[in-house]
Design an enzyme around this catalytic site. Structure first.
Site, PDB file in Angstrom:
ATOM      1  N   ASN A 185       0.870  -1.180   0.000  1.00 27.74           N
ATOM      2  CA  ASN A 185       0.000   0.000   0.000  1.00 27.74           C
ATOM      3  C   ASN A 185       0.901   1.222   0.000  1.00 27.74           C
ATOM      4  OD1 ASN A 185      -1.919   2.015   0.423  1.00 27.74           O
ATOM      5  ND2 ASN A 185      -3.130   0.761   1.825  1.00 27.74           N
ATOM      6  N   ARG A 244      -2.439  -2.104  -3.750  1.00 30.78           N
ATOM      7  CA  ARG A 244      -3.581  -1.208  -3.806  1.00 30.78           C
ATOM      8  C   ARG A 244      -3.325  -0.149  -4.868  1.00 30.78           C
ATOM      9  NH1 ARG A 244      -5.404   3.858  -0.103  1.00 30.78           N
ATOM     10  NH2 ARG A 244      -7.397   4.203  -1.124  1.00 30.78           N
ATOM     11  N   HIS A 292     -12.445   4.190  -2.681  1.00 27.02           N
ATOM     12  CA  HIS A 292     -12.498   3.423  -1.429  1.00 27.02           C
ATOM     13  C   HIS A 292     -13.123   2.043  -1.643  1.00 27.02           C
ATOM     14  CE1 HIS A 292     -12.608   7.549   0.724  1.00 27.02           C
ATOM     15  NE2 HIS A 292     -11.376   7.060   0.819  1.00 27.02           N
ATOM     16  N   ARG A 338     -10.844  18.241   2.146  1.00 29.79           N
ATOM     17  CA  ARG A 338     -11.543  18.368   0.867  1.00 29.79           C
ATOM     18  C   ARG A 338     -12.922  18.967   1.084  1.00 29.79           C
ATOM     19  NH1 ARG A 338     -10.390  12.206  -1.106  1.00 29.79           N
ATOM     20  NH2 ARG A 338      -8.109  12.292  -1.029  1.00 29.79           N
ATOM     21  N   GLU A 367      -8.213  -3.165   4.550  1.00 29.66           N
ATOM     22  CA  GLU A 367      -7.980  -3.250   3.114  1.00 29.66           C
ATOM     23  C   GLU A 367      -6.968  -4.336   2.781  1.00 29.66           C
ATOM     24  OE1 GLU A 367      -6.905   0.869   2.830  1.00 29.66           O
ATOM     25  OE2 GLU A 367      -8.648   1.320   1.576  1.00 29.66           O
TER      26      GLU A 367
END
Length: 367
Positions: free
Chosen positions: A11, A58, A147, A208, A351
């Site tokens: 990752n 990923r 995601h 964001r 994940e």
């Protein structure tokens, strides 16, 4: 005799590199490099020490062609590299990780596990922007969603925690972290999501803005002479909770400041909560009701006030949490209030487990 496939998960973050070796669901070795320049040496050293049968990576963006975990060759790598302009912060680091693994272990299959794959089957009505059809076709403009690895794992694990069949019913999955998105999942298929062509759309996040009126953005550029590069940098890195409350945008800091009576922090949290409520309601409407509500990600796992606010707003759909269970939840937990029609669970973001699962499926033929 069936031999377990040991998978190295890679990752690559904006500056860090996280490596983990999974034997089944057990992590038997882990390493995090806070400063990684993209070289192969850390991966080569990890493999020399621990070994692996396959490497799962990923990758944020798979475009329209990589819609499932895929063993990487030169052609796949070139295509993923061509998508860099769609995810300029994340894609180059994932490409660097892939190149490093292919250099360090050329005989070991590397598998790209893409976040966008989970949303690749969105219904046309949910995936399509109401822009000129020529633009959509020429530039493959659509809602990609992100995601996906987290949502894919959390939906299945959430059903397990709630005692439901793994891919049945109406599920709202809330991945709430520094970046945040929701996914509406019906019978195992994602039918809507909050992020879009980029990860900037949707919920208010740490730094964001989430969705902003495009007319406002045009006004800032044409009337106030805000340069496009500056505008998009502000939207991505200086807005959201950070823009409203100051600081880093970490929700923990916002909540602490709110408790001290900071008016800006109070407004920031109210805006954040309203964004969650607005989109959660929209997702439930798309699903036509709700059977299971799943919270994951750093905020989803560790902020009871956020979970309570979303569940209170979804009370009309049958959601309710037990205050004591909600406050005490850690790791994977069922926090449903007695008698509630909707089950609500907290799932630890893993994940790495989803990457390993997808890598084993994709690499089996090669292996």
């Amino acid at each position: 005799m069936v031999v377990a496939m040991r998978v190295l998960t890679v990752n690559a973050g904006s500056s860090s590199l996280k490596l983990g070796l999974l034997d089944g669901d057990e992590a038997i070795a882990e390493e995090t490099l806070e400063r990684w320049e993209g070289g192969a040496e850390p991966i080569r050293r990890f493999l020399d020490e621990h070994g692996a049968d396959a490497v799962g990576h990923r990758v944020v963006h798979g475009g329209t062609r990589i819609v499932a975990a895929t063993v990487v060759d030169d052609q796949v790598l070139a295509y993923l590299d061509s998508l860099t302009e769609l995810a300029p912060l994340h894609q180059p680091r994932a490409i660097a990780g892939l190149r490093a693994a292919l250099t360090a272990a050329p005989g070991t299959p590397s598998v790209a596990c893409v976040d966008t794959a989970f949303h690749a089957g969105l219904p046309v009505a949910a995936a399509t922007y109401a822009l000129p059809r020529e633009w959509n076709r020429q530039w493959t403009l659509r809602r990609y969603g992100f995601h996906g690895l987290s949502h894919s794992y959390a939906v299945v694990r959430g059903a397990e925690v709630a005692g439901f069949p793994p891919r049945e019913g109406r599920v709202l999955c809330c991945h709430l972290g520094a970046g945040a998105s929701m996914a509406a999942v019906r019978d195992g298929r994602c039918v809507d999501t909050t992020m879009g062509f980029t990860p900037e759309e949707g919920l208010v996040m740490n730094t964001r803005s989430g969705t902003v009126d495009p007319g406002l953005l045009g006004w800032l550029m044409t009337t106030k002479n805000v340069a496009p590069k500056e505008l998009f940098d502000v939207l991505a890195t200086k807005s959201g909770l950070a823009g409203l409350a100051g600081g880093t945008g970490d929700l923990r800091d916002v909540l602490e400041a709110r408790e001290r009576g900071d008016a800006d922090a109070a407004v920031a949290f109210d805006v954040y909560r309203h964004s969650l409520v607005r989109y959660a309601g929209a997702m439930v409407a798309v699903l036509g009701g709700l059977d299971l509500l799943v919270f994951t990600g750093g905020i989803g796992e560790h902020q009871p006030p956020v979970r309570a606010a979303v569940c209170e707003a979804l009370g009309f759909a049958g959601a309710a949490v037990d205050p004591a269970l909600n406050a005490a939840a850690s790791d994977d937990a069922d926090i449903t209030a007695p008698g509630a029609a909707v089950r609500t669970v907290v799932v630890q973001a893993r994940e790495d487990l989803e990457i390993a699962r997808e890598t084993r499926a994709a690499a089996t033929v090669t292996w």
